[in-house]
Structure formats: structure tokens, C-alpha cells
Design an enzyme around this catalytic site. Structure first.
Site, short mmCIF file in Angstrom:
data_model
loop_
_atom_site.label_atom_id
_atom_site.label_comp_id
_atom_site.label_asym_id
_atom_site.label_seq_id
_atom_site.Cartn_x
_atom_site.Cartn_y
_atom_site.Cartn_z
N SER A 154 21.84 -6.63 12.18
CA SER A 154 21.28 -7.46 13.25
C SER A 154 19.93 -8.06 12.89
O SER A 154 19.46 -8.97 13.57
CB SER A 154 21.14 -6.65 14.54
N LYS A 192 13.99 -3.64 15.96
CA LYS A 192 14.12 -4.96 16.55
C LYS A 192 12.76 -5.66 16.61
O LYS A 192 11.72 -5.03 16.45
CB LYS A 192 14.68 -4.85 17.98
#
Length: 233
Positions: A154, A192
């Protein structure tokens, strides 16, 4: 990489299987871990199954099978049983191979690798050291640091690939745009990009295949900020 609750549950299941030949009931697991409801046990079992430590067998009561144990737990159980692993020293050359070069580690420091971190859907929170890795001293600077192995893709558009080792500086604060280790609801950790807007926190992926996840600020704790990356080819 398991949370303490996940590790406690796995150890409890293993001990009961070894003693009774069958896994404990959900009520017994709930009581042993001092949880208020069975739903918490369901979440822990699902997490252990997703990580390959246990397997649920269909159409059977108490249908849990232990597939493997983390090294730290296996060592603990071996010690309790009196088993002592031995190293067999074989196939070791008497001298250095002709073309071998000495390993130079000047200017490098050892950091603990605290298991794996999800660059994708959050996985288990950081809980135990798996091994150490050498990193250039110039990469870390001041403060406490640790390393994590990346799982998932991701963050690929930020240059972070599956299998990379990320170097993290411990901190509980972050600026918008920082890539952080975020602990979500005290249970799951993920890598993230951090964005804060008032009382809301967005954890952004760097891959259009993944959605941005939104949380209240009390649901997210920053545990570190990315300062470096190591890749092995």
C-alpha cells in the site's frame, strides 16, 4: 508479530491442548484472558488464523488446531519442559574461502527488528523483537530507533515495497504528510501517511488500490516516524 493478548491466547490454547488433548472452550478462553465478551476472543482467533498460527476445522466442536508457534513462545515452552536446543557444528570450513572479504561495519549500529508492519490492511501491533539489523549511523541521528519489515504494497508509490526494512524513530507526534507507524485502537499497527484535520486522523496509503482510513484522534497513537529504508535484492 503478535500482540500480548494474541500471544497469551495462543499460549493458553497450546497448554490446554497439551494437557487435555482438546482446545479450551470460548468461555474458558474469555475467562483466562479476562475479556468481557466472546467477541474479543473471536477477533483474537481470527487474527491468529490470518497470521497462520492456528487453523479452524469445519463442522467440529472446539475445532482449533495449532499450526505453529512464535519462536519466543516455543523457546519458553521448551525451557519449561526441560528441553535444551543444541547447535550442531558441521560443514564449517577451517579457513576463510579464497575470495572472501571481511565484513566492514564501521559507522553502523544494530537496531532491533520488531517483527512485521502492514503497508496495507493493519496487522498485529508491535510486540516482540525478531532479530537485529545493521544500519548506517548517519541514518538514525538522535533519539531511540527500531526497525520493521514491511508486509504489503500500500506504500509502493512512496518507494516502500513488500519485504523492505523501514527504520523508525520513536515519537508520539507527527506532522501532516509524515509516514508513521500508527497504532489503531491499541490493537493493530500499520505504516501510513499521517494527516490530521481537527479531531479526525486520516491514514493514507500510497497506492490507489487502497482506501484512506479515517479515525477519531483518540483511536490512533503515533508510535514512530519513518527515517530510513533498507532493501535487499
Amino acid at each position: 508479530m503478535l500482540t500480548k493478548k494474541q500471544l497469551d491466547l495462543l499460549e493458553f490454547i497450546q497448554k490446554r491442548v497439551a494437557r487435555d488433548g482438546v482446545p479450551p472452550s470460548f468461555d474458558e478462553m474469555k475467562e483466562a484472558l479476562d475479556l468481557r465478551s466472546k467477541s474479543g476472543i473471536h477477533r483474537l482467533i481470527t487474527a491468529l488464523e490470518e497470521r497462520g498460527f492456528i487453523r479452524r476445522l469445519a463442522h467440529r466442536a472446539r475445532a482449533l488446531e495449532i499450526v505453529k508457534l512464535p519462536e519466543a513462545l516455543q523457546n519458553k515452552l521448551d525451557a519449561a519442559s526441560g528441553f535444551t536446543p543444541r547447535v550442531i557444528d558441521g560443514d564449517r570450513p577451517d579457513s576463510r574461502p579464497h575470495a572472501a572479504q571481511p565484513l566492514e561495519t564501521g559507522g553502523a549500529i544494530e537496531l532491533p527488528v520488531m517483527g512485521r508492519i502492514a503497508a496495507g490492511v493493519p496487522i498485529a501491533a508491535i510486540s516482540e523483537i525478531s532479530h537485529n539489523v545493521s544500519v548506517p549511523a548517519s541514518m538514525v541521528g538522535k533519539g531511540e530507533h527500531y526497525a520493521l519489515e514491511v508486509k504489503g504494497d500500500s506504500m509502493i508509490d512512496a518507494g516502500i515495497n513488500d519485504g523492505d526494512i523501514v527504520v523508525i524513530r520513536e515519537t508520539s507526534t507527527a506532522d501532516n504528510g509524515d509516514i508513521v507507524v500508527a497504532l489503531v485502537e491499541d490493537a493493530e499497527a500499520t505504516l501510513k501517511r499521517y494527516r490530521r484535520n481537527g479531531n479526525a486522523i486520516a491514514l493514507e496509503a500510497a497506492n490507489p488500490a487502497y482506501e484512506t482510513r479515517l479515525y477519531r484522534d483518540d483511536q490512533v497513537k503515533v508510535q514512530g516516524r519513518l527515517v530510513g529504508l533498507i532493501r535487499t535484492y
